[in-house]
Motif scaffolding. Structure first.
Motif, PDB file in Angstrom:
ATOM      1  N   LEU A  54       7.092   5.565  -1.638  1.00  0.00           N
ATOM      2  CA  LEU A  54       7.569   6.885  -1.207  1.00  0.00           C
ATOM      3  C   LEU A  54       6.948   7.993  -2.047  1.00  0.00           C
ATOM      4  O   LEU A  54       6.617   9.069  -1.521  1.00  0.00           O
ATOM      5  N   LEU A  55       6.777   7.742  -3.339  1.00  0.00           N
ATOM      6  CA  LEU A  55       6.144   8.743  -4.196  1.00  0.00           C
ATOM      7  C   LEU A  55       4.702   9.005  -3.766  1.00  0.00           C
ATOM      8  O   LEU A  55       4.234  10.155  -3.793  1.00  0.00           O
ATOM      9  N   ALA A  56       3.993   7.956  -3.365  1.00  0.00           N
ATOM     10  CA  ALA A  56       2.622   8.138  -2.881  1.00  0.00           C
ATOM     11  C   ALA A  56       2.605   9.002  -1.615  1.00  0.00           C
ATOM     12  O   ALA A  56       1.756   9.896  -1.466  1.00  0.00           O
ATOM     13  N   PHE A  57       3.537   8.762  -0.697  1.00  0.00           N
ATOM     14  CA  PHE A  57       3.618   9.596   0.512  1.00  0.00           C
ATOM     15  C   PHE A  57       3.978  11.032   0.153  1.00  0.00           C
ATOM     16  O   PHE A  57       3.461  11.980   0.775  1.00  0.00           O
ATOM     17  N   THR A 238       2.922  -2.666  -7.012  1.00  0.00           N
ATOM     18  CA  THR A 238       2.813  -1.769  -5.865  1.00  0.00           C
ATOM     19  C   THR A 238       1.762  -0.696  -6.103  1.00  0.00           C
ATOM     20  O   THR A 238       0.970  -0.366  -5.209  1.00  0.00           O
ATOM     21  N   LEU A 239       1.739  -0.154  -7.325  1.00  0.00           N
ATOM     22  CA  LEU A 239       0.729   0.849  -7.663  1.00  0.00           C
ATOM     23  C   LEU A 239      -0.674   0.269  -7.579  1.00  0.00           C
ATOM     24  O   LEU A 239      -1.613   0.951  -7.138  1.00  0.00           O
ATOM     25  N   ALA A 240      -0.836  -0.994  -7.978  1.00  0.00           N
ATOM     26  CA  ALA A 240      -2.150  -1.630  -7.890  1.00  0.00           C
ATOM     27  C   ALA A 240      -2.629  -1.721  -6.446  1.00  0.00           C
ATOM     28  O   ALA A 240      -3.802  -1.461  -6.142  1.00  0.00           O
ATOM     29  N   VAL A 241      -1.718  -2.077  -5.540  1.00  0.00           N
ATOM     30  CA  VAL A 241      -2.093  -2.163  -4.122  1.00  0.00           C
ATOM     31  C   VAL A 241      -2.471  -0.783  -3.583  1.00  0.00           C
ATOM     32  O   VAL A 241      -3.473  -0.619  -2.860  1.00  0.00           O
ATOM     33  N   ILE A 242      -1.692   0.238  -3.941  1.00  0.00           N
ATOM     34  CA  ILE A 242      -1.978   1.596  -3.466  1.00  0.00           C
ATOM     35  C   ILE A 242      -3.319   2.080  -4.002  1.00  0.00           C
ATOM     36  O   ILE A 242      -4.146   2.633  -3.259  1.00  0.00           O
ATOM     37  N   LEU A 243      -3.554   1.866  -5.298  1.00  0.00           N
ATOM     38  CA  LEU A 243      -4.824   2.302  -5.887  1.00  0.00           C
ATOM     39  C   LEU A 243      -6.005   1.541  -5.304  1.00  0.00           C
ATOM     40  O   LEU A 243      -7.100   2.112  -5.149  1.00  0.00           O
ATOM     41  N   LEU A 244      -5.807   0.271  -4.964  1.00  0.00           N
ATOM     42  CA  LEU A 244      -6.892  -0.487  -4.342  1.00  0.00           C
ATOM     43  C   LEU A 244      -7.254   0.111  -2.985  1.00  0.00           C
ATOM     44  O   LEU A 244      -8.442   0.276  -2.656  1.00  0.00           O
ATOM     45  N   ILE A 245      -6.243   0.443  -2.196  1.00  0.00           N
ATOM     46  CA  ILE A 245      -6.501   1.052  -0.882  1.00  0.00           C
ATOM     47  C   ILE A 245      -7.191   2.406  -1.052  1.00  0.00           C
ATOM     48  O   ILE A 245      -8.151   2.725  -0.342  1.00  0.00           O
TER      49      ILE A 245
END
Length: 498
Positions: A54-57, A238-245
């Motif tokens: 949610l923070l990423a969004f 979760t942050l690792a997955v977001i940063l990878l994308i």
């Protein structure tokens, strides 16, 4: 200045909500019972993972809410000013004339700003926004998706798949080079993601380490092993997955259409990211409108009883008796008539679209407060019979003071849980309303408009599937994260769950 800041109404309300959230964080830090409740949320891996998503969004939505009008080049500004002064008919519309009003009376041209309202996200995604193709193209394609008449070097006409103007344009022989180039850029993006993740991990571990009384290495190992009080490991994964994308998109999106293009050649990844702000605005501002109605009427009906209770029940019973879609459709259409008959209220198309988006938020808020009000009425009926409320009344404490000190604090957990759980429902409501044509303005990019435009593409042969798939995936992730976070908040704040 090379740009002119623009503050839309939805931007202002969104920033107000962010300020309120920051003030709430400060309040929670000084209130031990609230800190204990939110600590329960942080202990759950699901809650920390959902909060990270949610923070990423939210970051995407905030970047897309910082609007401005760029400064026009000198030659274009002079042309706009001359056309505005001469009134050259169809060549100049109302917005162009408005943008050219910055010319000074002495004949010297002052700064003239574009009538197109952009955002910081648009500036960051400039390659995706500007690199439009002729029509459909599939993800990572280097040719158009449909056959067209092409002229060969020898003058003959044949039907084939023309090469894209921007997608894979850096490759000389796409058939042979595309796979190797994509693989190399994937590796580069993954390396960038790892470097940024390590930096974030070091910063976060340092923050957790301060005041812990342990060594930095012990804290870092505890975070990676999941032995900390808060579920930092789930957040880091979760942050690792977001940063990878994000890393993959940074390497691939400027050179390829990662999610393909739509009917008019716009990049689908760009449209998906732009839709995030619309979903956040609908989900958050609507709650800002709904909460005062629900809290005030629900508590008043439950505590005062009598004719007040009857009146409030009558109002929300009537609203619930009317089909929600019909009520929202009638209100939206009436608001659209007002907007269309008063074009002088808006200087740019963005302001006109923002007015309809804001109107939709108010309409959804006014028509969706009844469920929360009913819950608060039932809880207040129970609270007003408790001993401490009866004692306050016997000592002559006024009704406003009792409501403020004893009733409202004891129903806020219901308000918080309902607002968090209603967020995902409002995001889906916007998609459904835009799909049937009574949602946001057609020029506003949203998940609903993407789905609405994609429905005809599914009947094509071959089928164009990526627009609908992209909208579905982004909306699914947002709604899933909101629902998971709402479940954790409910478990932490509901007294019946311990």
């Amino acid at each position: 200045m090379s740009f002119q800041p623009v503050l839309l109404w939805t931007d202002l309300l969104l920033f107000v909500l962010l300020a309120v959230a920051l003030l709430a964080i400060v309040h929670v830090r000084g209130n031990e019972p609230l800190r204990a409740a939110w600590r329960k949320v942080g202990k759950r891996p699901t809650g920390m993972a959902a909060a990270t998503v949610l923070l990423a969004f939210v970051v995407v939505g905030v970047l897309d809410s910082l609007h401005y009008r760029p400064l026009l080049p000198a030659a274009q500004a002079e042309t706009s000013a001359a056309e505005a002064e001469n009134g050259t008919g169809a060549a100049v519309d109302a917005e162009a004339a408005t943008g050219a009003e910055s010319a000074t009376a002495g004949g010297q041209l002052g700064p003239v700003y574009s009538t197109e309202v952009l955002s910081v996200l648009d500036a960051l995604l400039e390659p995706l926004r500007a690199q439009t193709e002729k029509t459909y193209s599939a993800p990572f394609a280097w040719q158009l998706y449909q056959r067209e008449a092409m002229e060969l070097p020898d003058g003959r006409q044949v039907r084939g798949y023309p090469r894209l103007v921007h997608g894979a344009a850096h490759l000389q022989e796409p058939e042979d080079e595309l796979a190797a180039d994509v693989a190399a850029r994937v590796a580069s993006g993954a390396g960038l993601a790892v470097a940024v993740w390590l930096l974030c991990f070091v910063v976060l571990a340092t923050i957790v380490w301060q005041g812990s009384g342990l060594g930095w290495g012990q804290v870092a190992l505890a975070m990676l092993a999941g032995h900390t009080v808060l579920a930092w490991r789930a957040a880091l994964v979760t942050l690792a997955v977001i940063l990878l994308i994000v890393g993959l998109c940074l390497e691939l999106a400027p050179l390829y259409h990662v999610l393909g293009t739509d009917k008019v050649g716009q990049d689908v990844l760009y449209l998906s990211l732009k839709s995030v702000r619309t979903a956040l605005v609908i989900g958050t501002i609507t709650t800002l409108v709904m909460m005062p109605f629900a809290v005030a009427l629900g508590i008043a009906a439950g505590y005062l009883g009598g004719w007040v209770d009857d009146a409030v029940q009558y109002v929300y019973t009537v609203l619930n008796a009317i089909p929600g879609v019909l009520l929202i459709a009638a209100a939206v259409l009436m608001m659209q008539v007002v907007i269309d008959t008063h074009p002088q209220w808006f200087d740019t198309a963005a302001e006109r679209s923002d007015a309809r988006l804001l109107a939709l938020c108010f309409i959804l808020g006014i028509t969706s407060w009844t469920g929360l009000a009913r819950l608060l009425r039932g809880e207040t009926l129970k609270l007003r019979e408790l001993e401490y409320v009866q004692a306050a009344r016997a000592f002559g404490v006024g009704t406003p003071a009792i409501l403020r000190r004893h009733i409202l604090p004891n129903v806020m957990h219901i308000v918080l849980i309902s607002l968090v759980m209603d967020f995902s429902g409002l995001v889906l409501a916007e998609a459904v309303l835009s799909y049937v044509g009574i949602g946001v303005d057609p020029t506003t990019i949203s998940f609903g408009t993407m789905i609405n435009l994609a429905r005809a593409e599914l009947a094509r042969e071959p089928m164009v599937w990526w627009s609908l798939a992209a909208a579905f995936v982004f909306m699914f992730v947002l709604v899933l994260a909101a629902n998971l976070f709402a479940d954790v908040v409910r478990d932490a704040f509901d007294p019946r769950r311990g």
